[in-house]
Design a protein around this motif. Structure first.
Motif, PDB file in Angstrom:
ATOM      1  N   ARG A  33      17.050  41.829  68.372  1.00 20.84           N
ATOM      2  CA  ARG A  33      16.983  41.563  69.812  1.00 20.84           C
ATOM      3  C   ARG A  33      16.742  40.080  70.102  1.00 20.84           C
ATOM      4  NH1 ARG A  33      12.467  44.657  72.213  1.00 20.84           N
ATOM      5  NH2 ARG A  33      11.324  42.718  72.237  1.00 20.84           N
ATOM      6  N   ARG A  34      15.902  39.452  69.311  1.00 24.05           N
ATOM      7  CA  ARG A  34      15.636  38.015  69.457  1.00 24.05           C
ATOM      8  C   ARG A  34      16.350  37.263  68.336  1.00 24.05           C
ATOM      9  NH1 ARG A  34       9.248  38.629  70.510  1.00 24.05           N
ATOM     10  NH2 ARG A  34       9.416  39.627  72.526  1.00 24.05           N
ATOM     11  N   LEU A  35      17.645  37.336  68.357  1.00 27.67           N
ATOM     12  CA  LEU A  35      18.495  36.775  67.308  1.00 27.67           C
ATOM     13  C   LEU A  35      18.304  35.263  67.205  1.00 27.67           C
ATOM     14  CD1 LEU A  35      20.852  37.618  65.370  1.00 27.67           C
ATOM     15  CD2 LEU A  35      22.385  36.922  67.189  1.00 27.67           C
ATOM     16  N   TYR A  36      18.101  34.811  65.979  1.00 25.87           N
ATOM     17  CA  TYR A  36      18.015  33.365  65.734  1.00 25.87           C
ATOM     18  C   TYR A  36      19.428  32.819  65.628  1.00 25.87           C
ATOM     19  CZ  TYR A  36      13.020  33.525  64.809  1.00 25.87           C
ATOM     20  OH  TYR A  36      11.667  33.664  64.933  1.00 25.87           O
ATOM     21  N   VAL A  37      19.713  31.792  66.404  1.00 28.51           N
ATOM     22  CA  VAL A  37      21.058  31.220  66.465  1.00 28.51           C
ATOM     23  C   VAL A  37      20.960  29.738  66.144  1.00 28.51           C
ATOM     24  CG1 VAL A  37      23.061  30.820  67.934  1.00 28.51           C
ATOM     25  CG2 VAL A  37      21.732  32.906  68.202  1.00 28.51           C
ATOM     26  N   GLY A  38      21.850  29.274  65.273  1.00 28.58           N
ATOM     27  CA  GLY A  38      21.878  27.865  64.911  1.00 28.58           C
ATOM     28  C   GLY A  38      22.273  26.985  66.082  1.00 28.58           C
ATOM     29  N   PRO A  39      21.861  25.711  66.054  1.00 33.76           N
ATOM     30  CA  PRO A  39      22.158  24.815  67.178  1.00 33.76           C
ATOM     31  C   PRO A  39      23.641  24.515  67.367  1.00 33.76           C
ATOM     32  CG  PRO A  39      20.965  23.666  65.433  1.00 33.76           C
ATOM     33  CD  PRO A  39      21.045  25.088  65.040  1.00 33.76           C
ATOM     34  N   SER A  40      24.459  24.683  66.341  1.00 33.26           N
ATOM     35  CA  SER A  40      25.885  24.382  66.489  1.00 33.26           C
ATOM     36  C   SER A  40      26.710  25.592  66.938  1.00 33.26           C
ATOM     37  CB  SER A  40      26.443  23.832  65.174  1.00 33.26           C
ATOM     38  OG  SER A  40      26.298  24.792  64.161  1.00 33.26           O
ATOM     39  N   ILE A  41      26.084  26.741  67.103  1.00 34.40           N
ATOM     40  CA  ILE A  41      26.778  27.948  67.586  1.00 34.40           C
ATOM     41  C   ILE A  41      26.862  27.863  69.103  1.00 34.40           C
ATOM     42  CG2 ILE A  41      26.701  30.458  67.736  1.00 34.40           C
ATOM     43  CD1 ILE A  41      27.221  29.551  64.932  1.00 34.40           C
TER      44      ILE A  41
ATOM     45  N   TYR B  98      27.660  31.907  58.696  1.00 34.93           N
ATOM     46  CA  TYR B  98      26.752  32.545  57.752  1.00 34.93           C
ATOM     47  C   TYR B  98      25.808  33.463  58.505  1.00 34.93           C
ATOM     48  CZ  TYR B  98      28.118  29.765  53.738  1.00 34.93           C
ATOM     49  OH  TYR B  98      28.825  29.223  52.693  1.00 34.93           O
ATOM     50  N   LEU B  99      25.470  34.588  57.881  1.00 41.70           N
ATOM     51  CA  LEU B  99      24.571  35.559  58.477  1.00 41.70           C
ATOM     52  C   LEU B  99      23.270  35.601  57.697  1.00 41.70           C
ATOM     53  CD1 LEU B  99      27.052  38.519  59.045  1.00 41.70           C
ATOM     54  CD2 LEU B  99      26.365  36.768  60.667  1.00 41.70           C
ATOM     55  N   ILE B 100      22.186  35.819  58.414  1.00 41.88           N
ATOM     56  CA  ILE B 100      20.881  36.023  57.801  1.00 41.88           C
ATOM     57  C   ILE B 100      20.480  37.450  58.135  1.00 41.88           C
ATOM     58  CG2 ILE B 100      18.489  35.259  57.709  1.00 41.88           C
ATOM     59  CD1 ILE B 100      19.569  32.585  58.942  1.00 41.88           C
ATOM     60  N   SER B 101      20.229  38.239  57.101  1.00 43.64           N
ATOM     61  CA  SER B 101      19.919  39.642  57.330  1.00 43.64           C
ATOM     62  C   SER B 101      18.683  40.048  56.544  1.00 43.64           C
ATOM     63  CB  SER B 101      21.100  40.530  56.926  1.00 43.64           C
ATOM     64  OG  SER B 101      21.257  40.511  55.526  1.00 43.64           O
ATOM     65  N   LEU B 102      18.124  41.174  56.934  1.00 48.84           N
ATOM     66  CA  LEU B 102      17.001  41.733  56.198  1.00 48.84           C
ATOM     67  C   LEU B 102      17.513  42.317  54.890  1.00 48.84           C
ATOM     68  CD1 LEU B 102      15.150  43.614  59.069  1.00 48.84           C
ATOM     69  CD2 LEU B 102      14.645  41.351  58.150  1.00 48.84           C
ATOM     70  N   SER B 103      16.815  42.041  53.821  1.00 50.02           N
ATOM     71  CA  SER B 103      17.212  42.545  52.513  1.00 50.02           C
ATOM     72  C   SER B 103      16.872  44.025  52.417  1.00 50.02           C
ATOM     73  CB  SER B 103      16.489  41.767  51.420  1.00 50.02           C
ATOM     74  OG  SER B 103      16.822  42.272  50.156  1.00 50.02           O
ATOM     75  N   ARG B 104      17.740  44.788  51.776  1.00 52.54           N
ATOM     76  CA  ARG B 104      17.497  46.224  51.635  1.00 52.54           C
ATOM     77  C   ARG B 104      16.607  46.538  50.437  1.00 52.54           C
ATOM     78  NH1 ARG B 104      23.554  47.671  51.683  1.00 52.54           N
ATOM     79  NH2 ARG B 104      23.977  45.695  52.659  1.00 52.54           N
ATOM     80  N   THR B 105      16.452  45.591  49.528  1.00 50.09           N
ATOM     81  CA  THR B 105      15.718  45.874  48.297  1.00 50.09           C
ATOM     82  C   THR B 105      14.279  45.367  48.312  1.00 50.09           C
ATOM     83  OG1 THR B 105      16.586  43.849  47.322  1.00 50.09           O
ATOM     84  CG2 THR B 105      17.802  45.885  46.911  1.00 50.09           C
ATOM     85  N   SER B 106      13.994  44.326  49.079  1.00 50.09           N
ATOM     86  CA  SER B 106      12.640  43.773  49.088  1.00 50.09           C
ATOM     87  C   SER B 106      12.333  43.186  50.467  1.00 50.09           C
ATOM     88  CB  SER B 106      12.505  42.700  48.007  1.00 50.09           C
ATOM     89  OG  SER B 106      13.392  41.642  48.278  1.00 50.09           O
ATOM     90  N   ASP B 107      11.180  42.569  50.573  1.00 50.51           N
ATOM     91  CA  ASP B 107      10.745  41.982  51.839  1.00 50.51           C
ATOM     92  C   ASP B 107      11.213  40.545  51.962  1.00 50.51           C
ATOM     93  OD1 ASP B 107       9.471  44.328  52.441  1.00 50.51           O
ATOM     94  OD2 ASP B 107       7.552  43.667  51.653  1.00 50.51           O
ATOM     95  N   GLN B 108      12.504  40.335  51.807  1.00 50.09           N
ATOM     96  CA  GLN B 108      13.068  38.999  51.866  1.00 50.09           C
ATOM     97  C   GLN B 108      14.257  38.989  52.812  1.00 50.09           C
ATOM     98  OE1 GLN B 108      14.024  37.704  47.953  1.00 50.09           O
ATOM     99  NE2 GLN B 108      11.921  37.820  47.231  1.00 50.09           N
TER     100      GLN B 108
ATOM    101  N   VAL C  71      19.532  39.140  61.576  1.00 50.07           N
ATOM    102  CA  VAL C  71      18.456  38.492  62.331  1.00 50.07           C
ATOM    103  C   VAL C  71      18.797  37.051  62.687  1.00 50.07           C
ATOM    104  CG1 VAL C  71      16.633  39.967  61.425  1.00 50.07           C
ATOM    105  CG2 VAL C  71      17.220  37.869  60.216  1.00 50.07           C
ATOM    106  N   GLY C  72      19.893  36.510  62.122  1.00 56.20           N
ATOM    107  CA  GLY C  72      20.264  35.141  62.423  1.00 56.20           C
ATOM    108  C   GLY C  72      21.723  34.858  62.152  1.00 56.20           C
ATOM    109  N   ILE C  73      22.290  33.945  62.928  1.00 53.93           N
ATOM    110  CA  ILE C  73      23.681  33.501  62.775  1.00 53.93           C
ATOM    111  C   ILE C  73      23.673  31.982  62.755  1.00 53.93           C
ATOM    112  CG2 ILE C  73      25.983  33.456  63.789  1.00 53.93           C
ATOM    113  CD1 ILE C  73      25.351  36.104  65.139  1.00 53.93           C
ATOM    114  N   ALA C  74      24.367  31.409  61.754  1.00 56.78           N
ATOM    115  CA  ALA C  74      24.399  29.957  61.623  1.00 56.78           C
ATOM    116  C   ALA C  74      25.794  29.507  61.233  1.00 56.78           C
ATOM    117  CB  ALA C  74      23.398  29.494  60.572  1.00 56.78           C
ATOM    118  N   GLU C  75      26.073  28.235  61.481  1.00 53.52           N
ATOM    119  CA  GLU C  75      27.345  27.650  61.057  1.00 53.52           C
ATOM    120  C   GLU C  75      27.056  26.729  59.879  1.00 53.52           C
ATOM    121  OE1 GLU C  75      31.074  25.072  62.770  1.00 53.52           O
ATOM    122  OE2 GLU C  75      29.696  26.031  64.151  1.00 53.52           O
TER     123      GLU C  75
END
Length: 85
Positions: A5-13, A33-43, A65-69
């Protein structure tokens, strides 16, 4: 694919909704590039959006949780997330 809901977005997007739509419909994008929650650990995972084209990738369970260029911008966003928490 679920977007935070509070998606982190890079400044160039510029147009986040257009990028979300392209990701959901399977359109190709260069440099996103996408930043997502890992399914295997807390990373967090950082990966290029082209990996979504692979059959191995389970798009339904993906929580973005985040989108970046660019990879450097994605690393910057992860640092910003850590500072916010």
């Amino acid at each position: 694919m679920k977007f935070y809901r509070r998606l982190y977005v890079g400044p160039s997007i510029r147009n986040v909704n257009k990028i979300k739509w392209k990701l959901l419909t399977g359109r190709g994008q260069l440099g996103i590039y996408l930043i997502s929650l890992s399914r295997t650990s807390d990373q967090l995972d950082i990966f290029h959006c082209a990996l979504l084209k692979q059959k191995y990738f389970d798009k339904k369970a993906l929580q973005v949780v985040g989108i970046a260029e660019g990879r450097e911008e994605a690393i910057f966003l992860v640092q910003q997330m850590l500072q916010d928490t």
